[in-house]
Each structure stands twice: as structure tokens, then as C-alpha cells.
Design a protein around this motif. Sequence first.
Motif, PDB file in Angstrom:
ATOM      1  N   ALA A 171       5.505   6.644   3.924  1.00 40.97           N
ATOM      2  CA  ALA A 171       4.101   6.439   4.317  1.00 40.97           C
ATOM      3  C   ALA A 171       3.116   7.008   3.295  1.00 40.97           C
TER       4      ALA A 171
ATOM      5  N   ASN B 236      -2.818   5.079   5.730  1.00 41.15           N
ATOM      6  CA  ASN B 236      -2.680   4.987   4.275  1.00 41.15           C
ATOM      7  C   ASN B 236      -2.216   3.581   3.861  1.00 41.15           C
TER       8      ASN B 236
ATOM      9  N   ALA C  61      -3.529   8.189  -0.262  1.00 43.40           N
ATOM     10  CA  ALA C  61      -3.769   9.426   0.503  1.00 43.40           C
ATOM     11  C   ALA C  61      -4.981  10.202   0.002  1.00 43.40           C
TER      12      ALA C  61
ATOM     13  N   GLN D 174      10.512   4.254  -6.661  1.00 41.32           N
ATOM     14  CA  GLN D 174      10.146   4.370  -5.247  1.00 41.32           C
ATOM     15  C   GLN D 174      10.225   2.984  -4.639  1.00 41.32           C
TER      16      GLN D 174
HETATM   17  N1  LIG Z   1      -0.041   0.389  -2.465  1.00 40.29           N
HETATM   18  C1  LIG Z   1      -0.028   1.679  -2.110  1.00 40.29           C
HETATM   19  N2  LIG Z   1       1.057   2.417  -2.359  1.00 40.29           N
HETATM   20  C2  LIG Z   1       1.033   3.730  -1.986  1.00 40.29           C
HETATM   21  C3  LIG Z   1      -0.081   4.328  -1.348  1.00 40.29           C
HETATM   22  N3  LIG Z   1       0.212   5.634  -1.084  1.00 40.29           N
HETATM   23  C4  LIG Z   1       1.459   5.836  -1.549  1.00 40.29           C
HETATM   24  N4  LIG Z   1       1.966   4.692  -2.101  1.00 40.29           N
HETATM   25  C5  LIG Z   1       3.287   4.479  -2.695  1.00 40.29           C
HETATM   26  O1  LIG Z   1       4.271   4.446  -1.654  1.00 40.29           O
HETATM   27  C6  LIG Z   1       5.512   4.970  -2.131  1.00 40.29           C
HETATM   28  C7  LIG Z   1       5.992   6.098  -1.202  1.00 40.29           C
HETATM   29  O2  LIG Z   1       5.052   7.163  -1.282  1.00 40.29           O
HETATM   30  P1  LIG Z   1       5.495   8.670  -0.981  1.00 40.29           P
HETATM   31  O3  LIG Z   1       4.278   9.509  -1.120  1.00 40.29           O
HETATM   32  O4  LIG Z   1       6.686   9.018  -1.780  1.00 40.29           O
HETATM   33  O5  LIG Z   1       5.925   8.517   0.542  1.00 40.29           O
HETATM   34  P2  LIG Z   1       6.630   9.617   1.474  1.00 40.29           P
HETATM   35  O6  LIG Z   1       6.024   9.501   2.800  1.00 40.29           O
HETATM   36  O7  LIG Z   1       6.580  10.950   0.818  1.00 40.29           O
HETATM   37  O8  LIG Z   1       8.136   9.101   1.471  1.00 40.29           O
HETATM   38  P3  LIG Z   1       9.418   9.851   2.163  1.00 40.29           P
HETATM   39  O9  LIG Z   1       9.262  11.313   1.918  1.00 40.29           O
HETATM   40  O10 LIG Z   1      10.589   9.260   1.473  1.00 40.29           O
HETATM   41  O11 LIG Z   1       9.389   9.510   3.599  1.00 40.29           O
HETATM   42  C8  LIG Z   1       5.248   5.443  -3.558  1.00 40.29           C
HETATM   43  O12 LIG Z   1       5.634   4.418  -4.436  1.00 40.29           O
HETATM   44  C9  LIG Z   1       3.724   5.623  -3.590  1.00 40.29           C
HETATM   45  O13 LIG Z   1       3.162   5.499  -4.875  1.00 40.29           O
HETATM   46  C10 LIG Z   1      -1.241   3.509  -1.109  1.00 40.29           C
HETATM   47  O14 LIG Z   1      -2.242   3.925  -0.532  1.00 40.29           O
HETATM   48  N5  LIG Z   1      -1.135   2.201  -1.491  1.00 40.29           N
END
Ligand SMILES: Nc1nc2c(ncn2[C@@H]2O[C@H](COP(=O)(O)OP(=O)(O)OP(=O)(O)O)[C@@H](O)[C@H]2O)c(=O)[nH]1
Length: 305
Positions: A17, A156, A185, A259
Amino acid sequence: MNNDSIAVTLVSGFLGAGKTTLLNRIAQQPQHGRMAVIVNDFGELNIDAAIIAEVTDAVFSLQNGCICCTVQEDLLAQLVSLSQLHPRLDRIVIECSGVSDPQRIVQTLGYPQLKAHLHLDTVITLVDASGYSHLEGEFARLSRAQVACADLVLLNKADLVSAAELQSLRATIGARTRVISTVQAQIPDTLLLGERSPRNGFTPVPAPHHELFESWTWQGTQALPAKTLRDWLGQLPKDVFRLKGLVHLQGNEQPFWLQHVGNRSQFTLASGEHAQNSAQLVFIARRGSGLRAALEAQLQEMQGL
Ligand SMILES: Nc1nc2c(ncn2[C@@H]2O[C@H](COP(=O)(O)OP(=O)(O)OP(=O)(O)O)[C@@H](O)[C@H]2O)c(=O)[nH]1
């Protein structure tokens, strides 16, 4: 609460997310004072901790289990140890894994050995605006529980959906909680430091919720062909909720963080020292999906191309 009490921010939200994206942002903001970050990854490798370690030293890792059940004891021990540091910390931020129920962590923070040293400041839950409404059954239930526990919800990935879809998600989530739409975020700093709203009567999701998921790591030894890898990622079954890790791509010296969430993949250049041509990819999939052997064989074959 005494004046020395350390503020705790919980960052929750379903797999992919944007929790680590938010953590990276917070970790680089000096106004949060002396801060430590605890990162929980469900897989056996803590990819999120490695990514956050690129921007701050104060990262503590809890991996290979779910912070609200299987590694809850480790969380308790980590919090006790952080609360005894001198000089004292101002804030601890906990990134829950995407399979965790934050309500259980809220309960852990109320344990007597912690209560004198820490207080819960804010629970922030990130929602993937492009994926939330596609979750079904137990996965949807877990995701709703993460939202129900929040003081602040970040809708997000607002860049991936229409204004009408955002509006409808806001209506689904309800008016009780503050809801803000975000891209990457990005929110005003002041919103991270809140007072917890009074919360009563939540029932945590039943304990074996982490058993809905399975995780495994694939280790590669050779650089992968970029185009073939991208095509393969584009066709991954939807039972693969999350794929992340480090890969070397043919023709590039430096490795990349990969990712993958839903049907989207992203590669970003990794800094620091990493073994030549190696790959470490963590998969998180629906338990019983039976996908592991085939996906590993495909990656293995890709290495030979
Ligand atoms: N298009 C888009 N991609 C996003 C956004 N925010 C995050 N991402 C992408 O989504 C992917 C996952 O983001 P993370 O921040 O790693 O998500 P997470 O919640 O920490 O993931 P887990 O810890 O594995 O559950 C990455 O490739 C980010 O760059 C956004 O607002 N828009």
C-alpha cells in the motif's frame, strides 16, 4: 503519561500500500527528533528494512513472521530495549507487515512493562486506492480491520484511480476517521504527529490470519534480461500479492530494487554494496496457491537467457 514518555506511531496497511514509502519520508525529517524505526517484514528477508537503512541508521528489523502474532514477543523485547536507550528517543515508528492487524499491536503497547515508557500517538493506515476494492473474502476483512484501527487513513496511489473512484472509496471507508488522498504517501508533516482518538470495542482479526499467506525467497546467481523479466512480471497470477527484492539486470553494473504489487512493477537503482549478479526476491502469495515451483523454474530459466 509522564513527560519522558516516547511517542509511538504505527504505520499499517495491506501488502504494497505504500508503508515503506511513507517511512522513508518520515525517516528523513529531522523535526521528529531522535527517532527509531522498527520494520516488520513477513518474509524471511527484510527488504523494507534494507531500503529504509539507505536513509537512516536507526532501523530495527523484525522478520520472518507477523508482528502482531508470531513475532509479537520479539516486538515486546525490542520496544523494552529501545525505551531504555540514553539519550532518550523522542519517537518510535513501527511499520507493520502488510498481513498484520494493528489492533493487536495497540494491545501490546498497553502491556505494563511498556506503558510507563511509551504512549501510542497515531495509527496511520495506508490504503492502495487501486487495489482495496479488489480484495476479497478474508483478505478484504483483514484490510478493513487495518482501516478500522486507524486515526488517519491515507488513500494512497491516488494517481492510479479516477476522482470518482476516490470519492467512492472515501464513502466506503466512512466518515469516522480522517481520510486524506495521497500520491507517494506525501502528506503535511504535522499530520503525522497526532493525538490518538478514543477507540473502543474493536475485535482483532482472528490470530491465524497470517496463515492466509505464504512467503518464500528465490535466490539467483546471474543477471536477468530486463525485457523478459518485465514481460514475466506483467503476467504474474493475481494470487501473488507481493514480490520485492534486489535484482541485477543484464548490462547494468548496479543492482535494482524490484517492487511488484497488483499488476504494477517498479525498478529503482539500489545504493550500497551488493554481491555481483545476485538476486534475492521475496514472494508473498495466497497460501496454497501452488505457484512456487513453476515461478522458480521460470526465473531459473530466465537466468540462462
Ligand atoms: N503509482 C504509485 N505507486 C506508489 C505510490 N506509493 C507507493 N508506490 C509504489 O508501490 C510499491 C510498494 O510501495 P511500498 O512503500 O514498498 O509498500 P509497502 O506497503 O511498504 O509494501 P509491503 O511492506 O511489502 O506491504 C512501490 O513500488 C512504490 O514505489 C503512489 O502513490 N502511486
